[in-house]
Design an enzyme around this catalytic site. Structure first.
Site, PDB file in Angstrom:
ATOM      1  CE1 TYR A 160      -2.809  -3.255   0.815  1.00  0.00           C
ATOM      2  CE2 TYR A 160      -4.393  -1.480   0.641  1.00  0.00           C
ATOM      3  CZ  TYR A 160      -4.109  -2.819   0.632  1.00  0.00           C
ATOM      4  OH  TYR A 160      -5.095  -3.733   0.428  1.00  0.00           O
ATOM      5  CE  LYS A 237       0.922 -18.230   1.764  1.00  0.00           C
ATOM      6  NZ  LYS A 237       0.073 -19.410   2.003  1.00  0.00           N
ATOM      7  CG  ASP A 338      -2.818 -20.064   3.378  1.00  0.00           C
ATOM      8  OD1 ASP A 338      -2.323 -19.934   4.508  1.00  0.00           O
ATOM      9  OD2 ASP A 338      -2.312 -20.759   2.483  1.00  0.00           O
ATOM     10  CG  ASP A 362      -7.927  -4.081   1.916  1.00  0.00           C
ATOM     11  OD1 ASP A 362      -9.128  -4.025   2.203  1.00  0.00           O
ATOM     12  OD2 ASP A 362      -7.454  -3.505   0.906  1.00  0.00           O
TER      13      ASP A 362
HETATM   14  O1  LIG Z   1      -8.681   3.065  -0.773  1.00  0.00           O
HETATM   15  C1  LIG Z   1      -9.354   2.268  -1.398  1.00  0.00           C
HETATM   16  O2  LIG Z   1      -9.916   2.554  -2.456  1.00  0.00           O
HETATM   17  C2  LIG Z   1      -9.547   0.875  -0.892  1.00  0.00           C
HETATM   18  C3  LIG Z   1      -9.072   0.711   0.505  1.00  0.00           C
HETATM   19  C4  LIG Z   1      -9.606  -0.497   1.145  1.00  0.00           C
HETATM   20  O3  LIG Z   1     -10.100  -1.416   0.548  1.00  0.00           O
HETATM   21  C5  LIG Z   1      -9.555  -0.560   2.598  1.00  0.00           C
HETATM   22  O4  LIG Z   1      -8.918   0.249   3.239  1.00  0.00           O
HETATM   23  O5  LIG Z   1     -10.161  -1.494   3.150  1.00  0.00           O
HETATM   24 MG   LIG Z   2     -10.789  -2.991   1.837  1.00  0.00          MG
END
Ligand SMILES: O=C(O)CCC(=O)C(=O)O
Ligand SMILES: [Mg+2]
Ligand SMILES: NC(=O)C1=CN([C@@H]2O[C@H](COP(=O)(O)OP(=O)(O)OC[C@H]3O[C@@H](n4cnc5c(N)ncnc54)[C@H](OP(=O)(O)O)[C@@H]3O)[C@@H](O)[C@H]2O)C=CC1
Length: 473
Positions: A160, A237, A338, A362
């Site tokens: 990210y 993982k 997983d 996420d």
């Molecule tokens: O920033 C986004 O568009 C997606 C972020 C995301 O899926 C989240 O933070 O859960």
């Molecule tokens: Mg998300």
């Protein structure tokens, strides 16, 4: 100071002391309405939060909302490509706590995520996403009430960070050449591996500092939970990505067994201690054999290493943790990513806090929210040491935008998290009661109504907010 917005004239600033908010009776709180269904969800949320605060504190406490802009509506006000105006950043920095609706991120190109940018700009390194069940919520799962977990997601690193190169780009091609011709051959463990010449490249940094500050917060949260929920599971993982995900696990254990030595026991330590409690005369080798089922087939070096581990645990923590004292400590264990996706379904009640990196967190937070009723029931908070922004797990759900039908539950519950963070527990409790009773009485939006048996007539988004307020009692 601000270009196009004006703070409320009534209200005071929230400040931070030692990482905790100091909240006046009438705080000014910036909010971002959000794209897509934000147009429906925000008014419903504001309505519920204001009503709960008014009822709980009878006018002694009140939020002064400060509208700030991001996403599409920011471009409307500030001009093309002004997705995250300086005004918005200044306001959030100045007032410390903010709440937001979802913001759109295009796939495959275009701007990078504004949501992620906010977390990085304000160093909101902890994403907290609780997934608990409200009685009566329809769920695809047979025993959703058994799931009560909090995803603690590292919020600033991992892929990210957004450092990647497009396939075919000049720098991407240079990087691949450099890796293929110099760095990979210089690393014997990589053998003859080569990156395909037509690959896109992304970087996945996982730092010790980032991992440990996240795990630190997770352990501190576990300390506040009831005894039976005092557990932190490091999700990784690490079998595949040894130096990023595997290192996250190792740094997590290192932190737990140093900074929180008196408060924590690891799962392996608990086995070693338990074996000695069952059999006080057990030898180090027998104990090692018990904790590692594949012990007999290990190399002599590996066997010696495990025997040493047993000896060290008994020498260092038997007095403080032995004779069952470890049962009163926070249990720190780890699970491969997983596996945890099936474990939260097959053994939901065995988990409490799931501490993990950005991408795993996420995925995991959407999956856990689905078990307790879907993305309409998934709140969240992004917390740093001098700022916090509250937002739901879900996105903009564009196909439902402007129809007054989406479930505002996740943003409302994110507001509950915000109230709890501010110490306004009475107002938070009213909303949890109102929401729980509305659901229990079948007064729900389309997403839950369609799953209920027998099916119920769905409420609009705004009507659901009214129902929550009605059930404050
Ligand atoms: O920033 C986004 O568009 C997606 C972020 C995301 O899926 C989240 O933070 O859960
Ligand atoms: Mg998300
Ligand atoms: N923090 C943020 O602001 C986030 C932003 N995003 C962004 O949002 C955009 C859309 O993403 P997308 O992948 O469609 O994911 P979304 O989470 O926006 O929506 C996917 C589906 O989940 C269900 N859903 C979502 N929110 C709710 C809700 N409040 N109540 C009930 N059901 C809900 C709906 O399912 P159904 O139609 O079956 O009822 C919806 O179609 C993207 O640009 C993405 O980047 C995504 C995640 C987080």
């Amino acid at each position: 100071m601000y270009e196009k917005i004006t703070p409320p004239t009534v209200g005071a600033k929230i400040t931070f002391k030692n990482g905790e908010p100091v909240v006046p009776e009438n705080p000014i709180i910036p909010f971002i309405r959000g794209d897509g269904t934000g147009i429906d969800i925000w008014p419903a949320t504001e309505n519920v939060l204001d009503a709960a605060i008014a009822k709980a504190y009878k006018g002694k406490r009140k939020i002064s909302w400060f509208r700030v802009y991001a996403g599409d509506e920011a471009c409307d006000l500030y001009g093309t490509y002004q997705y995250l105006p300086q005004d918005t950043l200044t306001a959030i920095k100045e007032y410390g706590i903010a709440i937001k609706g979802p913001l759109t991120t295009p796939v495959g190109g275009g701007i990078r995520s504004l949501n992620v940018a906010l977390r990085q700009i304000f160093d909101l390194y902890t994403c907290v996403r609780p997934c608990r069940y409200y009685a009566g919520t329809p769920s695809p799962h047979k025993t959703p009430e058994k799931l009560d977990v909090i995803v603690y997601r590292e919020n600033t690193e991992d892929i990210y960070l957004g450092i990647e190169w497009k396939q075919g780009s000049a720098i991407g091609d240079r990087l691949i050449k450099f890796l293929n011709e110099e760095l990979i051959p210089a690393t014997p463990e990589h053998g003859k591996k080569q990156i395909p010449l037509d690959a896109g490249i992304g970087i996945k940094p996982i730092s010790k500092t980032g991992s440990q500050r996240l795990v630190r917060r997770a352990i501190k949260h576990a300390l506040l939970l009831p005894k039976n929920k005092q557990q932190v599971t490091l999700v990784h993982k690490g079998n595949i990505m040894k130096y990023t995900e595997g290192a996250f696990r190792d740094w997590g254990y290192e932190l737990a067994t140093s900074e929180f030595r008196q408060e924590c026991v690891t799962e392996r330590e608990s086995w070693i201690l338990g074996n000695k409690e069952k059999n006080p005369n057990i030898s180090l080798e027998e104990n090692a054999h018990e904790i590692d089922p594949g012990f007999d087939s290990l190399t002599p070096e590996k066997k010696a290493q495990i025997v040493k581990e047993v000896e060290t645990v008994l020498n260092t923590i038997w007095d403080s943790h032995g004779n069952g004292k470890w049962k009163e400590k926070i249990m720190v264990n780890d699970r491969i990513a997983d596996s945890i996706f099936q474990q939260i379904q097959t053994r939901p009640d065995e988990y409490s806090i799931l501490a993990t990196m950005n991408l795993n967190g996420d995925y995991l937070s959407d999956a856990a929210a689905a078990i307790v009723g879907g993305l309409g029931m998934g709140p969240g908070a992004n917390i740093g040491d001098s700022c916090a922004i509250f937002e739901a797990t879900h996105g903009t759900a564009p196909k439902h935008a402007g129809l007054d039908r989406i479930n505002p539950g996740s943003v409302i519950l994110s507001g509950v998290m915000m109230l709890e963070y501010m110490g306004w527990q009475e107002a938070a409790d009213l909303i949890k009661k109102g929401l729980g009773d509305a659901i229990a009485n079948g007064q729900v939006t389309y997403d839950l109504a369609r799953l209920m048996e027998p099916p119920v007539e769905p409420l609009k988004c705004s009507e659901f907010a009214d129902a929550i307020i009605k059930y404050f009692g």
